[in-house]
Design an enzyme around this catalytic site. Structure first.
Site, PDB file in Angstrom:
ATOM      1  N   ASN A   8       0.866  -1.183   0.000  1.00  0.00           N
ATOM      2  CA  ASN A   8       0.000   0.000   0.000  1.00  0.00           C
ATOM      3  C   ASN A   8       0.896   1.224   0.000  1.00  0.00           C
ATOM      4  O   ASN A   8       1.346   1.682   1.051  1.00  0.00           O
ATOM      5  CB  ASN A   8      -0.910  -0.029   1.234  1.00  0.00           C
ATOM      6  CG  ASN A   8      -1.852   1.164   1.288  1.00  0.00           C
ATOM      7  OD1 ASN A   8      -1.756   2.087   0.487  1.00  0.00           O
ATOM      8  ND2 ASN A   8      -2.750   1.158   2.258  1.00  0.00           N
ATOM      9  N   ARG A  89      -1.770  -1.753  -4.134  1.00  0.00           N
ATOM     10  CA  ARG A  89      -2.806  -0.724  -4.152  1.00  0.00           C
ATOM     11  C   ARG A  89      -2.438   0.282  -5.241  1.00  0.00           C
ATOM     12  O   ARG A  89      -1.307   0.764  -5.308  1.00  0.00           O
ATOM     13  CB  ARG A  89      -2.856  -0.024  -2.798  1.00  0.00           C
ATOM     14  CG  ARG A  89      -3.766   1.192  -2.789  1.00  0.00           C
ATOM     15  CD  ARG A  89      -3.193   2.294  -1.922  1.00  0.00           C
ATOM     16  NE  ARG A  89      -4.055   3.465  -1.891  1.00  0.00           N
ATOM     17  CZ  ARG A  89      -3.659   4.640  -1.405  1.00  0.00           C
ATOM     18  NH1 ARG A  89      -2.447   4.787  -0.932  1.00  0.00           N
ATOM     19  NH2 ARG A  89      -4.492   5.660  -1.407  1.00  0.00           N
ATOM     20  N   HIS A 178      -8.884   5.914  -2.171  1.00  0.00           N
ATOM     21  CA  HIS A 178      -8.930   5.220  -0.876  1.00  0.00           C
ATOM     22  C   HIS A 178     -10.104   4.245  -0.790  1.00  0.00           C
ATOM     23  O   HIS A 178     -10.606   3.955   0.300  1.00  0.00           O
ATOM     24  CB  HIS A 178      -9.034   6.232   0.290  1.00  0.00           C
ATOM     25  CG  HIS A 178      -7.894   7.191   0.363  1.00  0.00           C
ATOM     26  ND1 HIS A 178      -8.089   8.550   0.529  1.00  0.00           N
ATOM     27  CD2 HIS A 178      -6.559   7.013   0.302  1.00  0.00           C
ATOM     28  CE1 HIS A 178      -6.912   9.152   0.559  1.00  0.00           C
ATOM     29  NE2 HIS A 178      -5.966   8.245   0.418  1.00  0.00           N
ATOM     30  N   HIS A 206     -11.059   8.898   5.872  1.00  0.00           N
ATOM     31  CA  HIS A 206      -9.704   8.368   5.743  1.00  0.00           C
ATOM     32  C   HIS A 206      -8.763   9.568   5.767  1.00  0.00           C
ATOM     33  O   HIS A 206      -8.606  10.273   4.770  1.00  0.00           O
ATOM     34  CB  HIS A 206      -9.574   7.594   4.426  1.00  0.00           C
ATOM     35  CG  HIS A 206      -8.200   7.037   4.192  1.00  0.00           C
ATOM     36  ND1 HIS A 206      -7.908   5.695   4.314  1.00  0.00           N
ATOM     37  CD2 HIS A 206      -7.032   7.636   3.845  1.00  0.00           C
ATOM     38  CE1 HIS A 206      -6.631   5.495   4.059  1.00  0.00           C
ATOM     39  NE2 HIS A 206      -6.083   6.668   3.764  1.00  0.00           N
ATOM     40  N   ILE A 207      -8.136   9.789   6.924  1.00  0.00           N
ATOM     41  CA  ILE A 207      -7.348  11.003   7.117  1.00  0.00           C
ATOM     42  C   ILE A 207      -5.892  10.631   7.366  1.00  0.00           C
ATOM     43  O   ILE A 207      -5.511  10.209   8.467  1.00  0.00           O
ATOM     44  CB  ILE A 207      -7.878  11.848   8.291  1.00  0.00           C
ATOM     45  CG1 ILE A 207      -9.398  12.019   8.195  1.00  0.00           C
ATOM     46  CG2 ILE A 207      -7.168  13.190   8.343  1.00  0.00           C
ATOM     47  CD1 ILE A 207      -9.882  12.811   7.015  1.00  0.00           C
ATOM     48  N   ARG A 239      -1.406  18.833  -0.281  1.00  0.00           N
ATOM     49  CA  ARG A 239      -2.361  19.126  -1.343  1.00  0.00           C
ATOM     50  C   ARG A 239      -3.396  20.141  -0.873  1.00  0.00           C
ATOM     51  O   ARG A 239      -3.819  20.132   0.276  1.00  0.00           O
ATOM     52  CB  ARG A 239      -3.063  17.840  -1.790  1.00  0.00           C
ATOM     53  CG  ARG A 239      -2.226  17.003  -2.727  1.00  0.00           C
ATOM     54  CD  ARG A 239      -2.816  15.631  -2.952  1.00  0.00           C
ATOM     55  NE  ARG A 239      -2.237  14.647  -2.058  1.00  0.00           N
ATOM     56  CZ  ARG A 239      -2.626  13.390  -1.966  1.00  0.00           C
ATOM     57  NH1 ARG A 239      -3.629  12.956  -2.705  1.00  0.00           N
ATOM     58  NH2 ARG A 239      -2.040  12.566  -1.137  1.00  0.00           N
ATOM     59  N   ASP A 283       3.333  17.016   8.077  1.00  0.00           N
ATOM     60  CA  ASP A 283       3.015  15.961   9.042  1.00  0.00           C
ATOM     61  C   ASP A 283       2.194  16.555  10.189  1.00  0.00           C
ATOM     62  O   ASP A 283       2.637  17.490  10.858  1.00  0.00           O
ATOM     63  CB  ASP A 283       4.305  15.348   9.574  1.00  0.00           C
ATOM     64  CG  ASP A 283       4.078  14.060  10.355  1.00  0.00           C
ATOM     65  OD1 ASP A 283       3.274  14.090  11.307  1.00  0.00           O
ATOM     66  OD2 ASP A 283       4.712  13.046  10.031  1.00  0.00           O
ATOM     67  N   GLY A 331      -3.672   7.283   9.184  1.00  0.00           N
ATOM     68  CA  GLY A 331      -2.680   7.778  10.133  1.00  0.00           C
ATOM     69  C   GLY A 331      -3.155   8.837  11.093  1.00  0.00           C
ATOM     70  O   GLY A 331      -3.037   8.698  12.319  1.00  0.00           O
ATOM     71  N   GLY A 333      -6.398  10.062  11.339  1.00  0.00           N
ATOM     72  CA  GLY A 333      -7.711   9.688  11.869  1.00  0.00           C
ATOM     73  C   GLY A 333      -7.629   8.695  13.012  1.00  0.00           C
ATOM     74  O   GLY A 333      -8.385   8.772  13.980  1.00  0.00           O
ATOM     75  N   GLU A 334      -6.692   7.748  12.910  1.00  0.00           N
ATOM     76  CA  GLU A 334      -6.565   6.715  13.937  1.00  0.00           C
ATOM     77  C   GLU A 334      -5.781   7.190  15.162  1.00  0.00           C
ATOM     78  O   GLU A 334      -6.018   6.713  16.270  1.00  0.00           O
ATOM     79  CB  GLU A 334      -5.859   5.480  13.358  1.00  0.00           C
ATOM     80  CG  GLU A 334      -6.681   4.732  12.324  1.00  0.00           C
ATOM     81  CD  GLU A 334      -5.886   3.617  11.659  1.00  0.00           C
ATOM     82  OE1 GLU A 334      -4.940   3.091  12.295  1.00  0.00           O
ATOM     83  OE2 GLU A 334      -6.193   3.275  10.506  1.00  0.00           O
ATOM     84  N   GLU A 383      -6.441  -2.059   4.490  1.00  0.00           N
ATOM     85  CA  GLU A 383      -6.453  -2.165   3.034  1.00  0.00           C
ATOM     86  C   GLU A 383      -5.633  -3.363   2.572  1.00  0.00           C
ATOM     87  O   GLU A 383      -5.934  -3.978   1.537  1.00  0.00           O
ATOM     88  CB  GLU A 383      -5.877  -0.877   2.432  1.00  0.00           C
ATOM     89  CG  GLU A 383      -6.724   0.357   2.707  1.00  0.00           C
ATOM     90  CD  GLU A 383      -5.979   1.638   2.438  1.00  0.00           C
ATOM     91  OE1 GLU A 383      -6.250   2.253   1.389  1.00  0.00           O
ATOM     92  OE2 GLU A 383      -5.140   2.034   3.262  1.00  0.00           O
TER      93      GLU A 383
END
Length: 397
Positions: A8, A89, A178, A206-207, A239, A283, A331, A333-334, A383
């Site tokens: 992935n 992926r 995603h 999905h963040i 982005r 980051d 990353g 989001g969790e 994934e």
């Protein structure tokens, strides 16, 4: 024993898992992050151990070389011959790939051609596919497309309000990304709610460094934030997300060097988002540390990011005409407690609130209060498992 490796590759990361198949047993897994930045980190987990090294990794080809070397170095495998399948992926499948497919030279060429739809990703995927082809030329190689889950979107969601000829001649439309993540976590959310997916309305977030939000109704994607390319939607690590399209000619009129299309792509894909506003980092961990230290640009970057996520969630509550659950994954989001807290604080009118004792680092499952009418969840995405299953299915065919 048959082993399948699921790859992935994100815009700045390479996540992998090695499976014993068809048992779906994870033998080892790892993450190479901050690819293209200084102090890249490669972590390998196996047999209850975790080994990390910090080094500079310039690109995804180098990352694959390090990954394969580590499998031998840690004696996870004795030789490359033990691996019989690899699944990649791939972000953009356009209208050419509507499901997972075996990879040959023709498919590699087409995935490369589709780089215009995912300029930060498809080139990295192609580099990874080619690197694996060099090391493991005879194994089953499968591409699993991010866009496949979103093929259920209706035309009202995927079409843009521009002249028909641009869709008919060039397939200019929303494709999303995603998809494997949104598919997996929405299915897991249904299990947590103990209800059939067909009866649920779920918004999946999905963040990560790249980020997208999807409205899932009855187990199917009905709208998603990313557009023709992964540049669309919410603000991300580097982005911009959605912009007034008039910004582009406005800047070209004032900055002649921007008349080149590649220069425009570079600015909005690689110099915007958290990095562009904070002028510090892409980051979220760095942004939060700087924000807490009083850096005003980092604070603005964080607040703008949260604002864009809230707006898309609100928009999709309208698309779905209600929502049963909000799911955070990937990353940021969790793992980011402050981020989740800030997002939900602005959405309490919809009937959702977080339990501070549940919304902690490492949380999994429901993190909302008992009386929250909309359940808020953290579900680690997998994934790689979706990818491995598709490799196994196509290997058997």
């Amino acid at each position: 024993m048959s082993k399948t490796i699921a790859i992935n590759a994100g815009s700045s990361s390479l996540k992998w898992q090695l499976y014993k198949m068809p048992e779906e047993e994870v033998i080892a897994k790892g993450l190479i992050e901050r690819i293209g930045l200084k102090d890249s980190i490669s972590t390998v987990k196996f047999d209850g151990k975790s080994e990390s090294q910090t080094l500079d990794i310039d690109d995804h080809h180098k990352a694959v070389e390090i990954l394969m070397s580590d499998l031998l170095r840690f004696e996870i495998i004795k030789s490359f011959d033990e691996i019989t399948g690899v699944g990649h992926r791939v972000v953009a499948g356009g209208e050419d790939f509507k499901e997972s497919t075996l990879i040959g030279d023709k498919e590699i060429e087409k995935i490369d051609e589709l780089s215009a739809l995912a300029p930060l990703h498809n080139p990295a995927h192609v580099a990874g596919i080619k690197a694996f082809k060099e090391i493991l030329p005879d194994i089953t190689s499968v591409a699993v497309f991010d866009t496949a889950f979103h093929t259920t979107m209706p035309a009202v969601a995927y079409r843009y309000p521009i002249a028909n000829k641009y869709y008919e001649d060039y397939q200019v439309r929303k494709y999303g990304a995603h998809g494997t993540s949104h598919q997996y976590v929405s299915q897991e959310a249904a299990k947590l709610l103990d209800k059939p997916a067909k009866d649920l309305k779920i918004i999946t977030c999905h963040i990560g460094n790249g980020a997208s939000i999807t409205a899932v109704k009855g187990g199917k994607s009905v709208d998603t934030s990313m557009g023709l390319t992964p540049l669309g939607g919410i603000m991300m690590g580097t982005r911009s997300g959605d912009l007034d399209p008039a910004i582009i000619p406005f800047l070209i009129d004032r900055e002649p060097e921007l008349s080149d299309a590649e220069a425009i792509r570079h600015i909005f894909n690689r110099e915007s988002g958290l990095l562009g506003i904070s002028e510090r980092s892409s980051d979220m961990r760095d942004i939060i540390d700087a924000r807490e230290a009083g850096d005003e640009k980092a604070k603005l970057a964080f607040d703008m990011y949260v604002d864009r996520v809230q707006k898309y969630i609100g928009q999709y509550v309208a698309v779905l005409n209600g929502v049963d659950a909000i799911v955070f994954t990937a990353g940021v989001g969790e793992n980011s407690v402050p981020f989740r807290e800030a997002v939900i604080e602005g959405l309490t009118w919809f009937g959702m609130s977080l339990d501070p004792e549940r919304n902690v680092f490492g949380a999994e499952g429901i993190i909302s209060t008992e009386d929250s009418s909309v359940k808020v969840m953290v579900i680690p995405t997998d994934e790689e498992l979706v990818i491995a299953r598709d490799v196994e299915r196509l290997k058997n065919k």
